[in-house]
Enzyme design. Structure first.
Site, PDB file in Angstrom:
ATOM      1  N   ASP A  40      -0.847  -1.553  -4.264  1.00  0.00           N
ATOM      2  CA  ASP A  40      -2.222  -1.691  -3.791  1.00  0.00           C
ATOM      3  C   ASP A  40      -2.791  -0.316  -3.440  1.00  0.00           C
ATOM      4  O   ASP A  40      -2.125   0.471  -2.781  1.00  0.00           O
ATOM      5  CB  ASP A  40      -2.214  -2.597  -2.544  1.00  0.00           C
ATOM      6  CG  ASP A  40      -3.605  -2.922  -2.026  1.00  0.00           C
ATOM      7  OD1 ASP A  40      -3.760  -3.043  -0.792  1.00  0.00           O
ATOM      8  OD2 ASP A  40      -4.535  -3.041  -2.852  1.00  0.00           O
TER       9      ASP A  40
ATOM     10  N   GLU B 190     -10.732   0.693  -9.299  1.00  0.00           N
ATOM     11  CA  GLU B 190     -11.893   0.361  -8.486  1.00  0.00           C
ATOM     12  C   GLU B 190     -13.092   1.229  -8.822  1.00  0.00           C
ATOM     13  O   GLU B 190     -12.956   2.439  -9.050  1.00  0.00           O
ATOM     14  CB  GLU B 190     -11.532   0.536  -7.001  1.00  0.00           C
ATOM     15  CG  GLU B 190     -12.617   0.158  -6.017  1.00  0.00           C
ATOM     16  CD  GLU B 190     -12.110   0.180  -4.568  1.00  0.00           C
ATOM     17  OE1 GLU B 190     -12.838   0.688  -3.701  1.00  0.00           O
ATOM     18  OE2 GLU B 190     -10.974  -0.293  -4.339  1.00  0.00           O
TER      19      GLU B 190
ATOM     20  N   HIS C 262     -11.635  -7.241  -2.831  1.00  0.00           N
ATOM     21  CA  HIS C 262     -10.868  -6.616  -1.751  1.00  0.00           C
ATOM     22  C   HIS C 262     -11.517  -6.943  -0.415  1.00  0.00           C
ATOM     23  O   HIS C 262     -12.641  -7.417  -0.368  1.00  0.00           O
ATOM     24  CB  HIS C 262     -10.837  -5.100  -1.949  1.00  0.00           C
ATOM     25  CG  HIS C 262      -9.838  -4.642  -2.967  1.00  0.00           C
ATOM     26  ND1 HIS C 262      -8.745  -3.871  -2.640  1.00  0.00           N
ATOM     27  CD2 HIS C 262      -9.758  -4.848  -4.294  1.00  0.00           C
ATOM     28  CE1 HIS C 262      -8.042  -3.618  -3.729  1.00  0.00           C
ATOM     29  NE2 HIS C 262      -8.630  -4.199  -4.749  1.00  0.00           N
TER      30      HIS C 262
ATOM     31  N   SER D  29       0.864  -1.186   0.000  1.00  0.00           N
ATOM     32  CA  SER D  29       0.000   0.000   0.000  1.00  0.00           C
ATOM     33  C   SER D  29       0.900   1.236   0.000  1.00  0.00           C
ATOM     34  O   SER D  29       2.114   1.124   0.196  1.00  0.00           O
ATOM     35  CB  SER D  29      -0.854   0.010   1.277  1.00  0.00           C
ATOM     36  OG  SER D  29       0.018   0.143   2.399  1.00  0.00           O
TER      37      SER D  29
HETATM   38  O1  G3H Z   1      -6.211  -4.111  -0.600  1.00  0.00           O
HETATM   39  C1  G3H Z   1      -6.094  -4.788   0.431  1.00  0.00           C
HETATM   40  C2  G3H Z   1      -7.235  -5.546   0.914  1.00  0.00           C
HETATM   41  O2  G3H Z   1      -8.381  -5.156   0.346  1.00  0.00           O
HETATM   42  C3  G3H Z   1      -7.172  -5.973   2.310  1.00  0.00           C
HETATM   43  O3  G3H Z   1      -8.364  -6.088   2.972  1.00  0.00           O
HETATM   44  O4  G3H Z   1      -7.434  -6.088   5.285  1.00  0.00           O
HETATM   45  O5  G3H Z   1      -9.802  -6.694   4.842  1.00  0.00           O
HETATM   46  O6  G3H Z   1      -7.961  -8.227   4.154  1.00  0.00           O
HETATM   47  P1  G3H Z   1      -8.396  -6.815   4.403  1.00  0.00           P
HETATM   48 ZN    ZN Z   2      -8.251  -3.222  -0.712  1.00  0.00          ZN
END
Ligand code: G3H
Ligand code: ZN
Length: 290
Positions: A81, A133, A211, A49
């Protein structure tokens, strides 16, 4: 080996399994993810991220993932991400990322289209895959707070808009909002399969991305991977395993002061979670030379 997304995700889409995408913010987590993929002989996506990049530094994190990928015998995709800014996406492409996400899902529809189309033009000229998205996901990376009467359902992906969005941006994969939530387990999160199928029919030629998979029931995730989504993002469950292992360590007193005695078991704990997810998503044994 460091690999590109294109064939790996389209293979998954055609063969009714999904590739796991797991967030890493340090060496141990990246190693755990790739060790799990090697143990399961599965392609895997290691993603960072913007927060992880800020924490570790872009070139450091990129070099760590690239080195671990090159030393493995499975295809490893290095992915950005929830990239929020076009500048960050371009920096990651320059740093060798083989896949990127531009997440402007909280912006007005036309602005989302304009920014994503700009990223696609830049990335495709460099052979890089683009995820974007539509509809927003509640939680740490998307809609941080619900105001007034808003509920997670207020931000679901609109199938009609999805068709226009994909056509006008030429993205390679679409991240959908179909009821999952980022982060902690609120008990509200579940997959609205009827909506997922509608979106899938609207944009049937590209892979869909789920996600917020942490906390979703295994049987629902398995059903989603069998023909609906081709990439599944997991972060929080890895963090929970990491913290639980560190907690175990600090329950007992220790003679030596050695961070490896803390981080080593935490790495193994994450590897175990990732192996379980890879089995659940159905990609075990699908690794091949891409
Ligand atoms: O982009 C990352 C994910 O969408 C993580 O989601 O923390 O609910 O597994 P999560
Ligand atoms: Zn995500």
């Amino acid at each position: 080996m460091l690999s590109k997304s294109n064939i790996i995700l389209t293979d998954a889409m055609r063969a009714d399994y999904a590739i796991g995408a797991f967030n890493a913010s340090n060496m141990e987590i990246a190693q755990a993810i790739v060790r799990a993929a090697v143990a399961k002989q599965s392609p895997v996506i290691v993603q960072t991220s913007e927060g992880a990049i800020e924490y570790a530094g872009l070139s450091v994190m990129a070099q760590i993932i690239k080195t671990i990928a090159e030393e493995s015998n499975v295809p490893v995709i290095m992915h950005l991400d929830h990239g929020k800014s076009i500048a960050t996406v371009k920096r990651c492409i320059e740093a060798g990322y083989t896949s990127v996400m531009i997440d402007n899902s909280t912006l007005p529809f036309q602005e989302n289209i304009k920014n994503v189309a700009e990223v696609v033009a830049y990335a495709h000229a460099r052979g890089v895959w683009v995820e974007a998205e539509l509809g927003a996901i509640v939680g740490k990376e998307g809609v941080k707070e619900l105001h007034g009467s808003a509920t997670p359902d207020s931000f679901l992906t609109d199938p009609k808009q999805a068709m226009e969005f994909v056509e006008k941006t030429s993205i390679d994969s679409l991240a959908v909002s179909v009821g999952t939530i980022h982060g902690a387990f609120t008990g509200q999160e579940y997959i609205r399969f009827e909506l997922l199928e509608e979106v899938e029919r609207a944009v049937s030629h590209i892979p869909l991305v789920l996600h917020g998979a942490s906390g979703i029931a295994s049987e629902h995730l398995q059903k989603a991977c069998k023909g609906h989504v081709s990439k599944v993002n997991v972060d929080t469950e890895l963090r929970v395993a990491f913290e639980a292992a560190c907690g175990e360590y600090f329950k007992t007193t220790h003679e030596s002061y050695d961070p490896r005695s803390i981080l080593g078991p935490a790495r193994d704990a994450i590897q175990k979670v990732v192996e379980e997810k890879i089995d659940l998503f159905g990609s075990s044994g699908t690794s091949k030379i891409y």
